[in-house]
Write an enzyme that holds these catalytic residues in place. Structure first.
Site, PDB file in Angstrom:
ATOM      1  N   LYS A 193       1.062   4.161  -2.866  1.00  0.00           N
ATOM      2  CA  LYS A 193       0.716   5.548  -2.574  1.00  0.00           C
ATOM      3  C   LYS A 193       1.878   6.496  -2.880  1.00  0.00           C
ATOM      4  O   LYS A 193       1.668   7.632  -3.311  1.00  0.00           O
ATOM      5  CB  LYS A 193       0.276   5.674  -1.114  1.00  0.00           C
ATOM      6  CG  LYS A 193      -1.064   5.004  -0.819  1.00  0.00           C
ATOM      7  CD  LYS A 193      -2.157   5.473  -1.753  1.00  0.00           C
ATOM      8  CE  LYS A 193      -3.536   5.006  -1.338  1.00  0.00           C
ATOM      9  NZ  LYS A 193      -4.579   5.418  -2.305  1.00  0.00           N
ATOM     10  N   TYR A 248       0.835  -1.203   0.000  1.00  0.00           N
ATOM     11  CA  TYR A 248       0.000   0.000   0.000  1.00  0.00           C
ATOM     12  C   TYR A 248       0.870   1.255   0.000  1.00  0.00           C
ATOM     13  O   TYR A 248       0.633   2.200  -0.764  1.00  0.00           O
ATOM     14  CB  TYR A 248      -0.900  -0.048   1.226  1.00  0.00           C
ATOM     15  CG  TYR A 248      -1.819   1.125   1.420  1.00  0.00           C
ATOM     16  CD1 TYR A 248      -2.987   1.263   0.679  1.00  0.00           C
ATOM     17  CD2 TYR A 248      -1.543   2.093   2.384  1.00  0.00           C
ATOM     18  CE1 TYR A 248      -3.856   2.327   0.874  1.00  0.00           C
ATOM     19  CE2 TYR A 248      -2.400   3.163   2.596  1.00  0.00           C
ATOM     20  CZ  TYR A 248      -3.550   3.270   1.837  1.00  0.00           C
ATOM     21  OH  TYR A 248      -4.399   4.329   2.043  1.00  0.00           O
TER      22      TYR A 248
END
Length: 303
Positions: free
Chosen positions: A168, A164
């Site tokens: 990002k 993640y």
């Protein structure tokens, strides 16, 4: 209804729940015609169904707005293209895209599978690329538009969400690249790093002193989509929204430098690096014990 986005056509991915839904309904409330995209999956990316997007469209139309649903997987090139094509087919143009779709596969790096890595990167990073790629071609031709990616404070790093965090961080670099490459065509690109109570924030392994609701994020997104932000040349920026707080992140830059007389050697670096270039302290490193204790107590934001 307001008129801040009257005449705009906006596509929002991940718009079936949480922040994406709040953004889609807020854009409609401000006069935009909205393409509501949601693949309708669970937080881990499973069990897709199209009713999620349709329910948001019904909510918007019952409130007097205009919206259309497209339940496509934006981690594919065809899916990203269909989001854009839906806007063109129904409304004849596309002025802004907001990429809020995301999933989580939480795992320590040394236990993470290839599938857990690939799926998260595909939804967040590739899913932003597929929509940006299709939308930027339209916006380049019409000489204007707005691209908005959703990042996270986790781009600084994450204990148990390396996939993640990597996605990002990649979105931030993608946004900055889009801002540079599309500037001459009148297209802006920005990123939003929300801190809000959602299904995904329930997996944050720490107590958050500053956190808001999904609806707190929508006004900033509406502003970035507006003619006001375009005239003010807001582009290449990363903004955090946490309840009443809005903050802007620094642009990457060198902090300190040192030069050798010729090429560096490992011994010279050992002797000189600490007292010259040194380090830039990692804020989250100092919070590891706090994060571990909060995770053990299950002190996580409520969705």
């Amino acid at each position: 209804m307001g008129d801040f986005l009257t005449g705009k056509v906006v596509a929002v991915t991940g718009a079936g729940r949480g922040i994406g839904r709040a953004v889609a309904t807020a854009c409609a409330d401000e006069g935009a015609e909205v393409v509501v995209n949601d693949y309708g999956v669970s937080v881990d990316g499973g069990a897709p169904h199209s009713e999620i997007a349709e329910s948001v469209v019904q909510e918007i139309t019952e409130a007097g707005g205009r919206a259309v649903a497209v339940a496509d997987d934006i981690s594919t090139m065809d899916g990203g293209q269909r989001v854009v094509d839906t806007a063109l087919a129904h409304y004849g143009r596309l002025d802004g895209v907001v990429c809020a779709a995301g999933i989580l596969r939480e795992r320590m790096l040394f236990n993470m599978s290839e599938e857990e890595w690939d799926t998260v990167l595909a939804t967040h990073l590739k899913g932003t690329f597929t929509v940006f790629r299709a939308a930027s071609a339209v916006m380049r031709a019409q000489r204007g538009g707005t691209l908005i990616g959703f990042t996270s404070g986790n781009h600084q790093g994450s204990v148990a969400q390396a996939n993640y965090a990597a996605a990002k961080g990649g979105i931030i670099s993608l946004v900055r690249s889009a801002a540079l490459g599309l500037h001459k065509y009148g297209v802006t690109a920005n990123a939003v790093a929300p801190v809000a109570r959602t299904r995904m924030s329930a997996n944050v392994p720490m107590e958050l002193a500053e956190i808001g609701a999904p609806e707190d994020v929508a006004p900033l997104v509406a502003y970035l989509l507006s003619e006001h932000a375009r005239r003010q040349e807001v582009t290449g920026q990363v903004y955090t929204v946490a309840g009443p707080k809005i903050a802007v992140w620094a642009q990457p830059r060198e902090l300190r430098s040192a030069y050798a007389d010729g090429a560096w050697t490992p011994r010279q670096l050992a002797d000189r690096l600490p007292g010259t270039v040194g380090q830039d302290p990692m804020p989250l490193l100092a919070r590891l014990a706090e994060m571990s204790e909060a995770a053990a107590r299950k002190d996580r934001p409520q969705a």
